[in-house]
Design a protein around this motif. Sequence first.
Motif, PDB file in Angstrom:
ATOM      1  N   GLU A  74       0.845  -1.199   0.000  1.00 18.41           N
ATOM      2  CA  GLU A  74       0.000   0.000   0.000  1.00 18.41           C
ATOM      3  C   GLU A  74       0.881   1.250   0.000  1.00 18.41           C
ATOM      4  O   GLU A  74       0.688   2.179  -0.777  1.00 18.41           O
ATOM      5  CB  GLU A  74      -0.902  -0.023   1.238  1.00 18.41           C
ATOM      6  CG  GLU A  74      -1.909   1.098   1.255  1.00 18.41           C
ATOM      7  CD  GLU A  74      -2.701   1.120   2.558  1.00 18.41           C
ATOM      8  OE1 GLU A  74      -2.920   0.034   3.138  1.00 18.41           O
ATOM      9  OE2 GLU A  74      -3.079   2.221   2.985  1.00 18.41           O
ATOM     10  N   ARG A  78       1.135   4.064  -2.964  1.00 15.83           N
ATOM     11  CA  ARG A  78       0.910   5.489  -2.692  1.00 15.83           C
ATOM     12  C   ARG A  78       2.086   6.336  -3.193  1.00 15.83           C
ATOM     13  O   ARG A  78       1.903   7.324  -3.888  1.00 15.83           O
ATOM     14  CB  ARG A  78       0.792   5.729  -1.188  1.00 15.83           C
ATOM     15  CG  ARG A  78      -0.561   5.424  -0.594  1.00 15.83           C
ATOM     16  CD  ARG A  78      -0.432   5.600   0.916  1.00 15.83           C
ATOM     17  NE  ARG A  78      -1.556   5.045   1.645  1.00 15.83           N
ATOM     18  CZ  ARG A  78      -2.681   5.716   1.868  1.00 15.83           C
ATOM     19  NH1 ARG A  78      -2.840   6.936   1.415  1.00 15.83           N
ATOM     20  NH2 ARG A  78      -3.671   5.137   2.538  1.00 15.83           N
ATOM     21  N   ARG A  82       2.177   8.944  -6.442  1.00 13.79           N
ATOM     22  CA  ARG A  82       2.275  10.346  -6.089  1.00 13.79           C
ATOM     23  C   ARG A  82       3.528  10.977  -6.692  1.00 13.79           C
ATOM     24  O   ARG A  82       3.724  12.168  -6.681  1.00 13.79           O
ATOM     25  CB  ARG A  82       2.342  10.463  -4.557  1.00 13.79           C
ATOM     26  CG  ARG A  82       1.377  11.509  -3.995  1.00 13.79           C
ATOM     27  CD  ARG A  82       1.592  11.680  -2.523  1.00 13.79           C
ATOM     28  NE  ARG A  82       0.884  10.706  -1.736  1.00 13.79           N
ATOM     29  CZ  ARG A  82       1.429  10.030  -0.718  1.00 13.79           C
ATOM     30  NH1 ARG A  82       2.685  10.214  -0.383  1.00 13.79           N
ATOM     31  NH2 ARG A  82       0.699   9.182  -0.030  1.00 13.79           N
TER      32      ARG A  82
END
Lengths: 534, 328
Positions: A74, A78, A82
């Motif tokens: 996870e 992310r 990003r």
Amino acid sequence: MLDFPRWKIWLISLTILLGLAFAIPTFLPERVFNQLPRAMQTRVNLGLDLSGGSHLLLEASTADIAKMRLVNMEEQVRTELRRGDSKIPIGDISSQNGKLSFMVRNAAQVDAAVERIRPLTQGAGMTGQRDFNVEVVDSSTIVLTPTEAGIDNAVNQAMDVAKEVIDRRINELGTREPTIIRQGTNRIVVQVPGLQDPGALKNLLGQTAKLEFKLVDTTADPTEVAQGRAPVGSEILPYPGNPSGIPVIAVKRQVMVSGDELTDATQGFDTQNGNQAVVNIRFNGAGGRKFGRVTTENVNRPFAIILDGKVLSAPNINEPILGGSAQISGNFTVESANQLGIALRSGKLPVALKVIEERTVGPQLGADSIRAGIIASCIAALGVILFMLVSYGRFGMYANIAVVINIFVILGVMGLLNATLTLPGIAGFVLTIGTAVDANVLIYERIREERRRGRSVMQSVEFGYKEASRTIFEANVTHAIAGGIMLVLGSGPVKGFAIVLLIGIATSVFTAVTFTRMIVVNWLRRTRPTEITI
Amino acid sequence: MRLLKLVPDNTNIGFVAVRKIAFALTVLLTILAVAAVGARGLNLGVDFVGGLMMEAKFDSPPPLDRVRKDIDRLNVGDVSLQQFGDPRTVSIRLPLPESSDEGATNALVAKVQGAIKAEYPGVSFSRYDAVSGKVSDELIWNGILAVMLAVVGIAIFSWFRYEWQFGVSTFVAIMHDVLMTLGFFAITQLEFDLNIVAAVLTIIGYSINDKMVIDDRIRENMRKYRKMDMKALIDLSVNETLPRTVMTSLTVTLALGALLIFGGHVLRGFSAAMLLGIVVGTYSSVYVSSSLLISLGLKPQILDRKATGLAAEGERVTARAPVDGARP
């Protein structure tokens, strides 16, 4: 029968001599033993039930490892999405049912997102196997499912690392000759001879020692925090020693620095604060710089020192900490600070380990067991020897020589295999003494029979050995089946017993049949008797 | 010098004739053993039920009731005490603490040891075992699996090696030995732990050894005396091997006796099980497994069908015939 080739005699004698030679080092004192050439340093190891010490069986939860991988994934997803100029906004992240799923806010970017995630899911090995399967559901949700091979691989790696970490931690304790072996997929056996109180060891191995520094989220509403609700980007962690009385605290999710970037950790005292026991830590270059930067940016704000998911303390940053070293405080005793120091120095465990089996034997009981075992063995051997002597006379004596040689050869083979002698192993020894003469009994009874049937001495002896050998072989094969099953399925003490039993079966056939035949033939050839007492 | 002969030459004991009685007795004893296990259960050690076991050695034999009260007061769950060989050594068994926290077991051990030490200052603790339910389940399953595999594996071996009748009779006799041993542990309530599984497997190994020797002789005689009545043939074979059966049982008993008396308290259960196993195993070899072959319909002619495979051995036997022929 009477012709027994010279090379055979040499071969038998050589085998026995080798067996004896490898048995001797076991009886030598430590000092002499260490001076022996490497090849001769063969010694029977004593099991923990004889030497005294602790045995721990540790187990990691594979579910934990799988869960941690999801959390890491996870985090990676992310960061990846990003990163750079073309950020891909995502939402609805969930890691339920062992799968990681999230929604890409802009449906047009789904393909791009998959493209960027894919490299993350590639297995580390050369097998070409994926760690995760990536699929798109409902045209906007991406689901990452861990593959079986990926999980197995992760568990395997985690256990390898865990074993190394345990190794380092135990060595720090200064105990001698620990045995640390992996067992099955997710277990580790730790055996430490001579260890009396495994409490400290268990505490040490029970700590994952995952150290993190995170900023405290001072904007969080205390009542919300007390109810376990954290603001976005923060999380609620237990804080048993919180001076405010609430046993939880809100901290930022982002990690300032972690324990991976430590170079040293030692127990010390906080001289400014009533000589409380603390742990002094030193960061490596990168860690020190990171710590310096964050502390410079956050002067007068508190940060949390987190160990294994629990906040130890949350001191205020009074001034930038630039030297690359820091102090961890948090209600330590000297002993627990020392243990944490060891745990931090040896690195964090990749997964929490639980003690599921523990056995400790005091050295006194071990010594008593050895003494009792030796006495029992001697008395058993003496009884059997006397019994054989009055039953078979000269032949009984030959069998007895074979039994004594057998005892040493078993020890020699065990030394050579570096096998471990356990208490049931001693029982196996005593039993082997009892059964080893069985082969001789079979042969001699057969010779008696053949004599009664009117055969000559030579013929009787020849037939005795020949006919009995077949029976001995068959009987020993079945006996070995039982022993083999014990070796494979048995655990600990049972295994030790099986090893002695199996070696004993193999060597006793050699000494009781081949060796005694050589002596008997030699005697017959020299004296050529027309009558024998048997 | 006259040598010791425990069994006189050329015995001719009618083992087969009493087989009905032997079978009845065997069935009865086996039922009793199974009933004992069912009624009283085995005193399973922590190896198999999980829990905490401490061994405490006192200065002088302690009053067990008082020790129990002392521990009960700590509120640590059901305690069971048992004297361990000598009256000064006591095993203390407790359930493991509910909490899965690492420190919990340590704390429990310290608490109990502290309480006992306070009452009896001379006490020393020589070992302790803590086995979680998960591990004990595995151990019990592995133990059962090992025993079953051994029994079945050996029965299959003797089936392939000889005739199916041998396999079946061996299987029956060994099951009897195993059940009798379990019955013994149910009646005496000696602790049944991992070591006892090793003992049971060894009994199986020993007992099979015994039966192999007799079976081997039966097979040999079947080839030698093709016309002989099966009952007489089995009696002859058992009688011929009787001196060996007795001698070996005695040497093993000697060794085990030494182990039982001098081997220390940890091995006492093991030695007791083995000794019983030797007696039971020898009985079932002599009275049960060989006689059972008749009931299973083993006939000398059966070997003819297998004759091709045994041609080489057959020749040797024929060559010996003149000498042997003089005998019966």
